[in-house]
Write a protein that holds these residues in place. Sequence first.
Motif, PDB file in Angstrom:
ATOM      1  N   VAL A  49      36.258  38.981  49.215  1.00 55.44           N
ATOM      2  CA  VAL A  49      37.425  38.239  49.173  1.00 55.44           C
ATOM      3  C   VAL A  49      37.092  37.276  48.234  1.00 55.44           C
ATOM      4  O   VAL A  49      37.937  36.815  47.333  1.00 55.44           O
ATOM      5  CB  VAL A  49      37.973  37.726  50.430  1.00 55.44           C
ATOM      6  CG1 VAL A  49      38.871  36.916  50.280  1.00 55.44           C
ATOM      7  CG2 VAL A  49      38.360  38.870  51.193  1.00 55.44           C
TER       8      VAL A  49
ATOM      9  N   ALA B  60      37.137  38.645  44.616  1.00 55.25           N
ATOM     10  CA  ALA B  60      38.454  39.065  44.065  1.00 55.25           C
ATOM     11  C   ALA B  60      39.093  37.704  43.817  1.00 55.25           C
ATOM     12  O   ALA B  60      39.744  37.787  42.798  1.00 55.25           O
ATOM     13  CB  ALA B  60      38.991  39.468  45.279  1.00 55.25           C
ATOM     14  N   SER B  61      38.991  36.521  44.705  1.00 48.02           N
ATOM     15  CA  SER B  61      39.691  35.479  44.316  1.00 48.02           C
ATOM     16  C   SER B  61      39.023  34.808  42.978  1.00 48.02           C
ATOM     17  O   SER B  61      39.816  34.202  42.278  1.00 48.02           O
ATOM     18  CB  SER B  61      39.786  34.452  45.539  1.00 48.02           C
ATOM     19  OG  SER B  61      38.519  33.636  45.476  1.00 48.02           O
TER      20      SER B  61
ATOM     21  N   CYS C 279      38.406  36.678  40.197  1.00 44.43           N
ATOM     22  CA  CYS C 279      38.890  37.507  39.253  1.00 44.43           C
ATOM     23  C   CYS C 279      40.479  37.244  39.012  1.00 44.43           C
ATOM     24  O   CYS C 279      41.203  38.346  39.118  1.00 44.43           O
ATOM     25  CB  CYS C 279      38.412  38.889  39.790  1.00 44.43           C
ATOM     26  SG  CYS C 279      36.973  39.377  39.398  1.00 44.43           S
ATOM     27  N   GLN C 280      40.585  36.268  38.661  1.00 41.62           N
ATOM     28  CA  GLN C 280      42.302  35.886  38.328  1.00 41.62           C
ATOM     29  C   GLN C 280      42.437  36.458  37.217  1.00 41.62           C
ATOM     30  O   GLN C 280      43.638  37.025  36.788  1.00 41.62           O
ATOM     31  CB  GLN C 280      42.608  34.254  38.578  1.00 41.62           C
ATOM     32  CG  GLN C 280      42.285  33.825  39.915  1.00 41.62           C
ATOM     33  CD  GLN C 280      43.247  34.325  40.782  1.00 41.62           C
ATOM     34  OE1 GLN C 280      44.451  34.287  40.526  1.00 41.62           O
ATOM     35  NE2 GLN C 280      42.734  34.222  42.256  1.00 41.62           N
TER      36      GLN C 280
ATOM     37  N   GLU D 198      38.086  44.355  35.359  1.00 46.20           N
ATOM     38  CA  GLU D 198      37.855  45.194  36.619  1.00 46.20           C
ATOM     39  C   GLU D 198      36.842  44.280  37.712  1.00 46.20           C
ATOM     40  O   GLU D 198      35.904  43.338  37.074  1.00 46.20           O
ATOM     41  CB  GLU D 198      37.274  46.377  36.646  1.00 46.20           C
ATOM     42  CG  GLU D 198      38.074  47.314  35.868  1.00 46.20           C
ATOM     43  CD  GLU D 198      37.397  48.697  35.881  1.00 46.20           C
ATOM     44  OE1 GLU D 198      38.033  49.952  36.381  1.00 46.20           O
ATOM     45  OE2 GLU D 198      36.356  48.995  35.202  1.00 46.20           O
ATOM     46  N   LEU D 199      36.896  44.401  38.573  1.00 44.64           N
ATOM     47  CA  LEU D 199      35.924  43.745  39.882  1.00 44.64           C
ATOM     48  C   LEU D 199      35.120  45.140  40.154  1.00 44.64           C
ATOM     49  O   LEU D 199      35.724  46.014  40.669  1.00 44.64           O
ATOM     50  CB  LEU D 199      36.524  43.261  40.892  1.00 44.64           C
ATOM     51  CG  LEU D 199      35.549  43.123  42.138  1.00 44.64           C
ATOM     52  CD1 LEU D 199      34.584  42.170  41.993  1.00 44.64           C
ATOM     53  CD2 LEU D 199      36.513  42.442  43.423  1.00 44.64           C
TER      54      LEU D 199
ATOM     55  N   VAL E  65      37.883  47.868  41.332  1.00 45.54           N
ATOM     56  CA  VAL E  65      39.404  47.323  41.549  1.00 45.54           C
ATOM     57  C   VAL E  65      39.488  46.882  40.082  1.00 45.54           C
ATOM     58  O   VAL E  65      39.237  45.814  39.647  1.00 45.54           O
ATOM     59  CB  VAL E  65      39.642  46.860  42.389  1.00 45.54           C
ATOM     60  CG1 VAL E  65      41.098  46.252  42.583  1.00 45.54           C
ATOM     61  CG2 VAL E  65      39.166  47.136  43.925  1.00 45.54           C
TER      62      VAL E  65
ATOM     63  N   LEU F 298      42.083  44.558  37.740  1.00 48.05           N
ATOM     64  CA  LEU F 298      42.672  43.049  37.791  1.00 48.05           C
ATOM     65  C   LEU F 298      44.228  43.187  38.163  1.00 48.05           C
ATOM     66  O   LEU F 298      44.598  42.357  39.053  1.00 48.05           O
ATOM     67  CB  LEU F 298      42.421  42.225  36.741  1.00 48.05           C
ATOM     68  CG  LEU F 298      40.979  41.765  36.359  1.00 48.05           C
ATOM     69  CD1 LEU F 298      40.729  40.820  35.363  1.00 48.05           C
ATOM     70  CD2 LEU F 298      40.188  41.316  37.603  1.00 48.05           C
TER      71      LEU F 298
ATOM     72  N   LEU G 153      44.573  43.603  41.888  1.00 47.06           N
ATOM     73  CA  LEU G 153      43.839  42.659  42.585  1.00 47.06           C
ATOM     74  C   LEU G 153      45.222  41.607  42.458  1.00 47.06           C
ATOM     75  O   LEU G 153      45.711  40.957  43.614  1.00 47.06           O
ATOM     76  CB  LEU G 153      42.917  41.707  42.172  1.00 47.06           C
ATOM     77  CG  LEU G 153      41.663  42.613  42.175  1.00 47.06           C
ATOM     78  CD1 LEU G 153      40.411  41.783  41.539  1.00 47.06           C
ATOM     79  CD2 LEU G 153      41.221  42.715  43.783  1.00 47.06           C
TER      80      LEU G 153
ATOM     81  N   THR H 247      48.055  42.767  44.912  1.00 39.48           N
ATOM     82  CA  THR H 247      47.707  42.396  46.191  1.00 39.48           C
ATOM     83  C   THR H 247      48.213  41.003  46.715  1.00 39.48           C
ATOM     84  O   THR H 247      48.458  40.848  47.687  1.00 39.48           O
ATOM     85  CB  THR H 247      46.188  42.732  46.516  1.00 39.48           C
ATOM     86  OG1 THR H 247      45.799  44.100  46.267  1.00 39.48           O
ATOM     87  CG2 THR H 247      45.750  42.530  47.862  1.00 39.48           C
ATOM     88  N   ARG H 248      47.408  39.957  45.793  1.00 42.07           N
ATOM     89  CA  ARG H 248      47.890  38.661  45.829  1.00 42.07           C
ATOM     90  C   ARG H 248      49.392  38.544  46.157  1.00 42.07           C
ATOM     91  O   ARG H 248      49.700  37.660  46.748  1.00 42.07           O
ATOM     92  CB  ARG H 248      47.290  38.108  44.818  1.00 42.07           C
ATOM     93  CG  ARG H 248      45.723  37.544  44.971  1.00 42.07           C
ATOM     94  CD  ARG H 248      45.310  36.771  43.970  1.00 42.07           C
ATOM     95  NE  ARG H 248      45.238  37.168  42.794  1.00 42.07           N
ATOM     96  CZ  ARG H 248      44.436  37.856  42.030  1.00 42.07           C
ATOM     97  NH1 ARG H 248      43.392  38.479  42.505  1.00 42.07           N
ATOM     98  NH2 ARG H 248      44.579  37.971  40.762  1.00 42.07           N
TER      99      ARG H 248
END
Length: 122
Positions: free
Chosen positions: A18, A21-22, A24-25, A92-93, A110, A112, A115, A118-119
């Motif tokens: 997490v 992922a945060s 990777c804005q 990507e992540l 995943v 971007l 992601l 999802t946010r």
Amino acid sequence: RQSLCVLARPIGLGGLLVALASCCQEVGCAVVLPAPRHVGAGEPPGLRQQLFHETAGRYVLCIPADRQADARILAAEHGVPLWPLGRTGGRELVVRASDGANGFREVVRVGLGALADTRQGQ
């Protein structure tokens, strides 16, 4: 204060994945999880623990390549562990983990856009 870090995220609720992922804005990252180590008499952490375990007092830091040596020296001077996990870039992540032998396997990939979707759904 020394401008060594351009971004910091705590590894809190949801764990390392997490936090990554945060981060990777706008730009992706590729991370390689080190092989799990035995700590005391217990079993080494599994992949789920490495990715999702909440860890108080730990952060994901984004340190520019030209400042990494300075950051490592500063961390060592203060007794703070600092492990490079990967690099930023791309769209990507991507997370790879040790397969227990001499190689690594991809465990997360995943884009971007996914992601961001999802946010927005939260």
